[in-house]
Design an enzyme around this catalytic site. Structure first.
Site, short mmCIF file in Angstrom:
data_model
loop_
_atom_site.label_atom_id
_atom_site.label_comp_id
_atom_site.label_asym_id
_atom_site.label_seq_id
_atom_site.Cartn_x
_atom_site.Cartn_y
_atom_site.Cartn_z
N ASP A 114 35.66 -4.22 7.82
CA ASP A 114 36.59 -3.79 6.83
C ASP A 114 37.67 -3.49 7.26
OD1 ASP A 114 36.78 -0.66 6.53
OD2 ASP A 114 34.82 -1.31 7.39
N ASP B 202 30.75 4.27 1.68
CA ASP B 202 30.76 5.28 2.87
C ASP B 202 31.08 6.54 2.47
OD1 ASP B 202 33.33 5.33 2.85
OD2 ASP B 202 33.37 4.87 5.12
N HIS C 299 48.72 -11.12 -1.83
CA HIS C 299 49.03 -12.16 -0.91
C HIS C 299 48.66 -12.28 0.32
CE1 HIS C 299 51.45 -15.13 1.25
NE2 HIS C 299 51.74 -14.19 1.92
#
Length: 420
Positions: free
Chosen positions: A262, A96, A399
């Protein structure tokens, strides 16, 4: 539903020694450091989102890439640059423009040709059309008889410009013989304006559409827009949600046509949030702050001015690290470790209203890293919950991404490694 992880060159150094706080003298960042997909045996995302604004940098926001890295990305292409052959499963890359980097400009600083060339050289799988973000939400503008003045002229012009650029982008994409999938951007300020943008993009022939400008919106506002869009969406059209997570609403998003999204939130919360730094399936925990004496600007200023003693600061810092080590091995209790941690906090930040005692007690009592099966926690142990330097903080972010992806699979009722 696919989860794309936005790239900002967040890597970890596998040579970093957490006990001595040192790196290998021969370490070279691009060659030796690891991306998240090289850390886990099961990659916790489905692809990367790479922004031209992040690669090139624009205005006050500098590039996260060195000049050598930019040249290497364009020369080798993204699959080789990101070492996707090292990923346990196939990953896609979406490009993008990074409209947030030039939001204050009257028009985007790039041409359609420049964007197409960037996407083509990088060998992306998907490329999002050049757009201009709209940071306004005025649902009352949809009401019959509503005044046009509710939406400033310059923002209405941004929507029209975004659609004009999408039309040009698709035409030149076809003429140029590019192989990546073109993705049109819909901008708006209300449910109907977003739906109208989607209709226009579908008429242009787009089969993939990204929704921009929704990051600041409340979940209820996003859902109202998605309902309006779903009412006009052509069957089979793929919808990507730019920058929005909202795990608790993923089923609703999926039902309303969202096929991918996203977000940097899981990574950024590891070191940007005041309290929600370490994810678990049940709740989030506050990371334990043990600032480096040499790496804390506020503390350094106090030392330089003579306000506090550097020797005492180092002694307390060392005591905290030792207390956490002993606690993790069962040789200190929660209260014993907490006492040392709070003594250091009162020393380096005596005027702060953010007392972490209760939060730290909860983190120590539950010791969530000891139960986590991810590769980061198994290797780092208690270091993963220490808010201290990029190497620990980024690993905690990795994590969090792993936990987030597990939650995504659970929410959508998918098997491991198949959030699709």
């Amino acid at each position: 539903m696919k989860f794309f992880f936005p790239d900002s060159q967040d890597l970890i150094d596998p040579s970093f020694d957490f006990e001595r706080e040192r790196r290998s003298a021969t370490r070279k960042r691009q060659r030796d450091d690891l991306y998240a997909h090289e850390v886990f045996t099961a990659t916790p995302f489905d692809g990367f989102l790479v922004s031209k604004g992040i690669v090139d940098g624009y205005g006050a926001l500098g590039s996260r890439y060195t000049l050598a890295q930019r040249h290497r990305l364009l020369r080798l292409g993204a699959p080789e640059f990101f070492r996707l052959d090292q990923a346990p499963r196939q990953l896609s890359i979406m490009g993008d423009c990074g409209a947030f980097t030039y939001v204050k400009e009257e028009v985007p600083p790039y041409s359609v040709e420049e964007v197409l060339e960037f996407y083509g050289n990088c060998q992306f799988d998907f490329g999002i059309s050049l757009d201009h973000i709209i940071l306004l939400f005025k649902p009352e503008a949809d009401e019959r008889g509503a005044s046009q003045d509710l939406v400033p002229k310059e923002l209405r012009e941004r929507r029209e410009l975004t659609l004009q650029l999408a039309k040009e982008f698709r035409q030149k994409h076809k003429a140029g013989g590019y192989t990546f999938e073109p993705v049109g951007v819909a901008q708006g300020w209300s449910p109907l304006s977003y739906a109208d943008s989607v209709k226009a993009l579908q008429r242009m022939g787009y089969r993939s559409i990204a929704l921009g400008g929704m990051v600041p919106l409340r979940s209820s506002e996003i859902i109202s827009c998605l309902k309006a869009i779903d009412g006009v969406r052509t069957p089979g059209v793929q919808i990507h949600l730019l920058g929005v997570t909202r795990t608790e609403h993923l089923k609703t998003f999926s039902r309303l046509g969202i096929t991918s999204f996203d977000s940097t939130s899981p990574l950024r919360q590891a070191f940007k949030d005041d309290k929600d730094n370490y994810y678990t399936p049940g709740r989030n925990y506050t990371a334990i702050r043990i600032p480096q004496v040499e790496g804390n600007p506020s503390l350094q200023r106090k030392i330089s001015s003579g306000e506090v003693s550097q020797d005492i600061a180092r002694k307390l810092e060392k005591a905290c690290l030792e207390a956490m080590k002993l606690f993790d091995s069962g040789r200190k209790t929660v209260e014993q470790a907490l006492s040392v941690l709070m003594e250091y906090e009162r020393f380096y930040d005596p005027d702060s209203k953010k007392n972490h005692e209760a939060a730290y007690r909860q983190t120590l009592t539950d010791a969530p890293w000891q139960q986590c099966p991810c590769e980061v926690c198994r290797e780092l142990r208690y270091h993963v919950v220490l808010f201290r330097g990029a190497e620990r903080n980024r690993r905690r972010g990795f994590h969090n991404i792993w936990i987030f992806h597990k939650q995504l699979e659970k929410e959508l009722g998918l098997g491991q490694g198949s959030a699709a």
